[in-house]
Design a protein around this motif. Structure first.
Motif, PDB file in Angstrom:
ATOM      1  N   VAL A 194       4.309 -12.768  77.862  1.00 26.59           N
ATOM      2  CA  VAL A 194       5.109 -13.080  79.055  1.00 26.59           C
ATOM      3  C   VAL A 194       4.216 -13.628  80.168  1.00 26.59           C
ATOM      4  O   VAL A 194       4.521 -14.654  80.794  1.00 26.59           O
ATOM      5  N   LEU A 195       3.091 -12.953  80.427  1.00 25.25           N
ATOM      6  CA  LEU A 195       2.213 -13.359  81.526  1.00 25.25           C
ATOM      7  C   LEU A 195       1.508 -14.688  81.255  1.00 25.25           C
ATOM      8  O   LEU A 195       1.085 -15.365  82.198  1.00 25.25           O
ATOM      9  N   SER A 196       1.391 -15.064  79.994  1.00 30.00           N
ATOM     10  CA  SER A 196       0.732 -16.336  79.664  1.00 30.00           C
ATOM     11  C   SER A 196       1.689 -17.525  79.722  1.00 30.00           C
ATOM     12  O   SER A 196       1.260 -18.666  79.526  1.00 30.00           O
ATOM     13  N   TRP A 197       2.963 -17.248  79.994  1.00 29.90           N
ATOM     14  CA  TRP A 197       3.952 -18.329  80.132  1.00 29.90           C
ATOM     15  C   TRP A 197       3.504 -19.272  81.242  1.00 29.90           C
ATOM     16  O   TRP A 197       3.220 -18.852  82.356  1.00 29.90           O
ATOM     17  N   LYS A 198       3.458 -20.544  80.943  1.00 28.52           N
ATOM     18  CA  LYS A 198       2.924 -21.546  81.872  1.00 28.52           C
ATOM     19  C   LYS A 198       3.725 -21.628  83.162  1.00 28.52           C
ATOM     20  O   LYS A 198       3.203 -22.066  84.195  1.00 28.52           O
ATOM     21  N   ASN A 199       4.980 -21.214  83.148  1.00 32.77           N
ATOM     22  CA  ASN A 199       5.830 -21.317  84.338  1.00 32.77           C
ATOM     23  C   ASN A 199       5.557 -20.228  85.366  1.00 32.77           C
ATOM     24  O   ASN A 199       5.913 -20.370  86.535  1.00 32.77           O
ATOM     25  N   VAL A 200       4.924 -19.136  84.946  1.00 26.22           N
ATOM     26  CA  VAL A 200       4.744 -17.977  85.831  1.00 26.22           C
ATOM     27  C   VAL A 200       3.628 -18.237  86.832  1.00 26.22           C
ATOM     28  O   VAL A 200       2.531 -18.676  86.476  1.00 26.22           O
ATOM     29  N   HIS A 201       3.914 -17.934  88.094  1.00 27.33           N
ATOM     30  CA  HIS A 201       2.908 -18.091  89.149  1.00 27.33           C
ATOM     31  C   HIS A 201       2.986 -16.906  90.098  1.00 27.33           C
ATOM     32  O   HIS A 201       4.064 -16.567  90.604  1.00 27.33           O
ATOM     33  N   PHE A 202       1.848 -16.257  90.339  1.00 29.81           N
ATOM     34  CA  PHE A 202       1.784 -15.147  91.282  1.00 29.81           C
ATOM     35  C   PHE A 202       1.395 -15.682  92.661  1.00 29.81           C
ATOM     36  O   PHE A 202       0.335 -16.284  92.822  1.00 29.81           O
ATOM     37  N   VAL A 203       2.269 -15.471  93.637  1.00 23.05           N
ATOM     38  CA  VAL A 203       2.025 -15.928  94.998  1.00 23.05           C
ATOM     39  C   VAL A 203       1.026 -14.984  95.661  1.00 23.05           C
ATOM     40  O   VAL A 203       1.238 -13.770  95.706  1.00 23.05           O
ATOM     41  N   GLU A 204      -0.047 -15.537  96.196  1.00 22.62           N
ATOM     42  CA  GLU A 204      -1.159 -14.701  96.646  1.00 22.62           C
ATOM     43  C   GLU A 204      -0.943 -14.077  98.016  1.00 22.62           C
ATOM     44  O   GLU A 204      -1.250 -12.908  98.226  1.00 22.62           O
ATOM     45  N   ASP A 205      -0.416 -14.818  98.967  1.00 22.93           N
ATOM     46  CA  ASP A 205      -0.306 -14.270 100.317  1.00 22.93           C
ATOM     47  C   ASP A 205       0.911 -14.849 101.018  1.00 22.93           C
ATOM     48  O   ASP A 205       1.629 -15.693 100.475  1.00 22.93           O
TER      49      ASP A 205
END
Length: 211
Positions: free
Chosen positions: A83-94
């Motif tokens: 799931v976490l390696s899905w290319k669409n996933v992005h964690f917003v940093e701040d």
């Protein structure tokens, strides 16, 4: 649950792909964010034509996602890593990056806490999306009476106060009923009636419902 997943898939395709708009899924940082991200992956992760960004916009949710990676093992760990390696996933940093994404007005799905839209970055998202008729909020849990989430679900007010300002209440709303996990009164009494302890302290919920 299957019907709700069909509703979720339809909401994302119509809003993001067809209308070029945005979907906000207000989530609790622990468990609900990870569950919804996994369901989104199962729905769209193997579709190479699906290029809509999936944002995780919550510092606590990001930490919880990392914690899942640290504590899961075996098949569960492998599935979560996928799931976490899905290319669409992005964690917003701040918060600055969060504001930049909101200002872009690009098609996306964002998971942001809090789930009731009372605090956190989900409030900034709902402020941005409420007046836009093509944007959509997908609720996947309980909203306490008087919270922004509950007011939006009711659909009775033409405008809603968010961060001290009135915003037109015009965005689309989808409510997924099967994800609320609150046990009811009889279930709680049965469970805690079998617990051997001197005292039980109730810290969540409305006072009337706790007495």
């Amino acid at each position: 649950r299957e019907k709700d997943l069909e509703k979720l898939k339809s909401a994302v395709l119509q809003t993001c792909v067809e209308d070029g708009a945005r979907v906000l899924i207000p989530t609790f940082a622990n468990d609900r964010t990870q569950n919804m991200l996994t369901y989104l992956y199962h729905l769209f992760g193997r579709d190479e034509t699906f290029n809509i960004p999936i944002l995780i916009d919550s510092p606590m949710a990001s930490k919880c996602c990392q914690a899942y990676s640290n504590i899961l093992n075996g098949e569960d760990a492998q599935k979560w890593a996928e799931v976490l390696s899905w290319k669409n996933v992005h964690f917003v940093e701040d918060s600055i990056e969060s504001r930049e994404w909101r200002d872009m007005n690009t098609p996306l799905v964002v998971l942001a806490s809090s789930g009731m839209l009372v605090k956190g970055r989900s409030v900034g998202w709902v402020y941005s999306m409420l007046p836009r008729v093509k944007d959509r909020i997908v609720f996947c849990g309980y909203s306490a009476e008087g919270s922004i989430g509950a007011i939006i679900k009711e659909g009775k007010q033409k405008s809603i106060t968010v961060s001290g300002k009135r915003r037109a209440n015009q965005c689309q709303v989808t409510n997924l009923m099967s994800f609320s996990s609150h046990a009811q009164r009889d279930t709680l009494l049965s469970y805690y009636g079998a617990v051997e302890c001197e005292k039980i302290i109730l810290v969540h919920g409305e006072m009337q419902g706790k007495t």
